[in-house]
Design an enzyme around this catalytic site. Structure first.
Site, PDB file in Angstrom:
ATOM      1  N   GLU A 148      -1.915   0.284  -8.758  1.00 42.71           N
ATOM      2  CA  GLU A 148      -3.361   0.121  -8.566  1.00 42.71           C
ATOM      3  C   GLU A 148      -3.988   1.437  -8.121  1.00 42.71           C
ATOM      4  O   GLU A 148      -3.519   2.073  -7.166  1.00 42.71           O
ATOM      5  CB  GLU A 148      -3.587  -0.960  -7.514  1.00 42.71           C
ATOM      6  CG  GLU A 148      -4.979  -1.486  -7.350  1.00 42.71           C
ATOM      7  CD  GLU A 148      -5.006  -2.763  -6.511  1.00 42.71           C
ATOM      8  OE1 GLU A 148      -4.179  -3.665  -6.720  1.00 42.71           O
ATOM      9  OE2 GLU A 148      -5.859  -2.826  -5.616  1.00 42.71           O
ATOM     10  N   ASP A 176      -9.331  -0.218  -9.316  1.00 43.30           N
ATOM     11  CA  ASP A 176      -9.931  -0.994  -8.232  1.00 43.30           C
ATOM     12  C   ASP A 176     -11.172  -0.250  -7.734  1.00 43.30           C
ATOM     13  O   ASP A 176     -12.299  -0.592  -8.076  1.00 43.30           O
ATOM     14  CB  ASP A 176      -8.899  -1.204  -7.113  1.00 43.30           C
ATOM     15  CG  ASP A 176      -9.383  -2.170  -6.049  1.00 43.30           C
ATOM     16  OD1 ASP A 176      -8.690  -2.362  -5.049  1.00 43.30           O
ATOM     17  OD2 ASP A 176     -10.485  -2.736  -6.223  1.00 43.30           O
ATOM     18  N   LYS A 184       0.843  -1.183   0.000  1.00 39.75           N
ATOM     19  CA  LYS A 184       0.000   0.000   0.000  1.00 39.75           C
ATOM     20  C   LYS A 184       0.886   1.242   0.000  1.00 39.75           C
ATOM     21  O   LYS A 184       1.767   1.366   0.857  1.00 39.75           O
ATOM     22  CB  LYS A 184      -0.851   0.010   1.272  1.00 39.75           C
ATOM     23  CG  LYS A 184      -1.748  -1.190   1.433  1.00 39.75           C
ATOM     24  CD  LYS A 184      -2.863  -1.064   0.502  1.00 39.75           C
ATOM     25  CE  LYS A 184      -3.840  -2.191   0.643  1.00 39.75           C
ATOM     26  NZ  LYS A 184      -4.844  -2.056  -0.395  1.00 39.75           N
ATOM     27  N   LYS A 211     -13.260  -7.292  -6.797  1.00 34.67           N
ATOM     28  CA  LYS A 211     -13.546  -7.808  -5.456  1.00 34.67           C
ATOM     29  C   LYS A 211     -14.957  -8.409  -5.495  1.00 34.67           C
ATOM     30  O   LYS A 211     -15.956  -7.682  -5.309  1.00 34.67           O
ATOM     31  CB  LYS A 211     -13.443  -6.710  -4.406  1.00 34.67           C
ATOM     32  CG  LYS A 211     -12.014  -6.238  -4.184  1.00 34.67           C
ATOM     33  CD  LYS A 211     -11.951  -5.105  -3.183  1.00 34.67           C
ATOM     34  CE  LYS A 211     -10.539  -4.784  -2.771  1.00 34.67           C
ATOM     35  NZ  LYS A 211      -9.604  -4.573  -3.869  1.00 34.67           N
ATOM     36  N   ASP A 223      -0.419  -0.255  -4.495  1.00 35.38           N
ATOM     37  CA  ASP A 223      -1.819   0.156  -4.412  1.00 35.38           C
ATOM     38  C   ASP A 223      -1.930   1.513  -3.725  1.00 35.38           C
ATOM     39  O   ASP A 223      -1.642   1.637  -2.541  1.00 35.38           O
ATOM     40  CB  ASP A 223      -2.634  -0.889  -3.634  1.00 35.38           C
ATOM     41  CG  ASP A 223      -4.128  -0.641  -3.751  1.00 35.38           C
ATOM     42  OD1 ASP A 223      -4.914  -1.508  -3.335  1.00 35.38           O
ATOM     43  OD2 ASP A 223      -4.520   0.427  -4.270  1.00 35.38           O
TER      44      ASP A 223
HETATM   45  O1  LIG Z   1      -5.926  -7.268  -3.220  1.00 31.60           O
HETATM   46  C1  LIG Z   1      -5.256  -7.859  -2.348  1.00 31.60           C
HETATM   47  O2  LIG Z   1      -4.185  -8.441  -2.601  1.00 31.60           O
HETATM   48  C2  LIG Z   1      -5.711  -7.886  -0.900  1.00 31.60           C
HETATM   49  C3  LIG Z   1      -6.952  -7.080  -0.616  1.00 31.60           C
HETATM   50  C4  LIG Z   1      -6.662  -5.592  -0.599  1.00 31.60           C
HETATM   51  O3  LIG Z   1      -5.541  -5.161  -0.841  1.00 31.60           O
HETATM   52  C5  LIG Z   1      -7.735  -4.687  -0.270  1.00 31.60           C
HETATM   53  C6  LIG Z   1      -8.951  -5.146   0.144  1.00 31.60           C
HETATM   54  C7  LIG Z   1      -9.990  -4.249   0.541  1.00 31.60           C
HETATM   55  C8  LIG Z   1      -9.750  -2.907   0.591  1.00 31.60           C
HETATM   56  C9  LIG Z   1      -8.394  -2.371   0.435  1.00 31.60           C
HETATM   57  O4  LIG Z   1      -7.792  -2.196   1.699  1.00 31.60           O
HETATM   58  C10 LIG Z   1      -7.452  -3.238  -0.384  1.00 31.60           C
HETATM   59  C11 LIG Z   1      -7.429  -2.763  -1.833  1.00 31.60           C
HETATM   60  O5  LIG Z   1      -7.539  -1.562  -2.086  1.00 31.60           O
HETATM   61  O6  LIG Z   1      -7.245  -3.548  -2.753  1.00 31.60           O
HETATM   62 MG   LIG Z   2      -6.894  -1.827  -4.180  1.00 33.53          MG
END
Ligand SMILES: O=C(O)CCC(=O)C1=CC=C[C@@H](O)[C@@H]1C(=O)O
Ligand SMILES: [Mg+2]
Length: 330
Positions: A206, A231, A144, A255, A173
């Site tokens: 991302e 995303d 992140k 997701k 990300d």
């Molecule tokens: O995508 C992944 O590898 C793990 C999940 C992840 O990073 C996330 C899940 C849910 C919200 C966010 O914090 C984050 C994302 O932004 O992708």
């Molecule tokens: Mg993300």
């Protein structure tokens, strides 16, 4: 009585707050659903909203589910409730035995983690956690950014890359937390790394900009080599379709737990064959199982690592439980 509906709320604490450009995430709340038919067969589903991604709120999801009373009549679920659509449709699929029959998206052997993206904490801590993720078998990692200063984070990126095996892939990300100048700074750094044959690869950047800046992200995608992934811009099936219609052909992070109807999501994937990365919504084993069943049916081959390296991020043992055990735990 047709199909009995039971609801159980949950609230689980992250072992460490999850820091992203959206801010610290301390508690993960959701709903577990159980459908039971007249033969006593059951199906589980999960409603795991992420309102700051554009899904409904917990209150909206709970209000809809409670309004059904104790019977699920397979009625219409508003598109404004994508996490609820996923939860109820998944429970129906589970009740029909469709999820149990699904070939697993993740290998069940020791190579499982090679198919899963290992998640790194934000900040400099990523440098010490990365070796642990590699030792666990992950070959794709996610970090992140947009949390500390850009100067510090790019310096840590360079320190991280020189210590990663060359076959490692790193996802960055930003959670929409950069401005255009910062996004360009990141992409210059990523392209510098990706043109150095002695280093591991930055797989994608991302959501560098907020969802309302699709045109700017499209323009960035044309100017830099490193892939850009959407995303937050494509959190629901409706947004996936809209960005596709507006010409986005970069990576789509999906997701399933907040995207809406699994059937509509699969239809989008089959229709367009987009560049997909499936990602967890930090759901429990019940939602994870349903989300991975969709990934198994929709992932392109060869599939990029599944963004489901979220187990072990909570201060509980729920990830070791079966759906039935988890239901009974609440
Ligand atoms: O995508 C992944 O590898 C793990 C999940 C992840 O990073 C996330 C899940 C849910 C919200 C966010 O914090 C984050 C994302 O932004 O992708
Ligand atoms: Mg993300």
């Amino acid at each position: 009585m047709g199909i009995e509906l039971a609801i159980r709320l949950y609230r689980r604490r992250f072992a460490q707050p999850l820091h992203t450009a959206h801010g610290p995430w301390v508690w993960r709340e959701g709903l577990l659903l159980r459908l039971r038919d007249s033969l006593g067969q059951v199906g589980y589903g999960e409603v795991a909203p992420i309102p700051w991604f554009g899904s409904e709120s917990m209150a909206e999801a709970l209000a809809f589910c409670q309004a059904q009373g104790d019977e699920w009549r397979c009625g219409e679920i508003p598109a404004a409730l994508p996490a609820t659509q996923f939860g109820l449709e998944s429970a129906q699929a589970d009740l029909a035995g469709q999820i149990a029959r699904q070939k697993p998206a993740i290998p069940t052997d020791s190579l499982a983690n090679a198919a899963i993206c290992g998640l790194l904490p934000a900040g400099e801590t990523a440098l010490s956690v990365a070796p642990q993720r590699l030792a666990q078998g992950h070959q794709t990692l996610k970090w992140k950014i947009g949390v500390a200063s850009i100067a510090d984070e790019i310096r840590w990126l360079d320190q991280l890359m020189v210590n990663l095996p060359m076959n490692t892939r790193l996802r960055l990300d930003a959670n929409g937390g950069l401005n255009l100048a910062q996004a360009e700074q990141w992409l210059v750094a990523c392209d510098r790394i990706n043109t150095n044959s002695q280093l591991a690869t930055v797989e994608h950047l991302e959501q560098p900009l907020p969802p309302d800046q699709l045109a700017a992200m499209t323009a960035l995608g044309e100017r830099y080599q490193t892939a850009i992934a959407l995303d937050e811009s494509v959190a629901t099936v409706a947004q996936l379709e809209k960005c596709w219609q507006q010409g986005w052909r970069g990576v789509f992070v999906v997701k399933p737990a907040i995207a809406g109807s699994p059937q509509q999501l699969e239809a989008f994937c089959q229709r367009h064959r987009p560049r997909l990365v499936f990602s967890s919504a930090f759901e429990t084993a019940i939602g994870r199982r349903a989300a991975l069943a969709i990934a198994a049916r929709c992932s392109p081959a060869p599939e990029p690592a599944l963004g489901f390296g979220t187990q072990g991020w909570f201060a509980d043992d729920w990830d070791t439980l079966t759906p039935a055990e988890l239901w009974d735990r609440l």
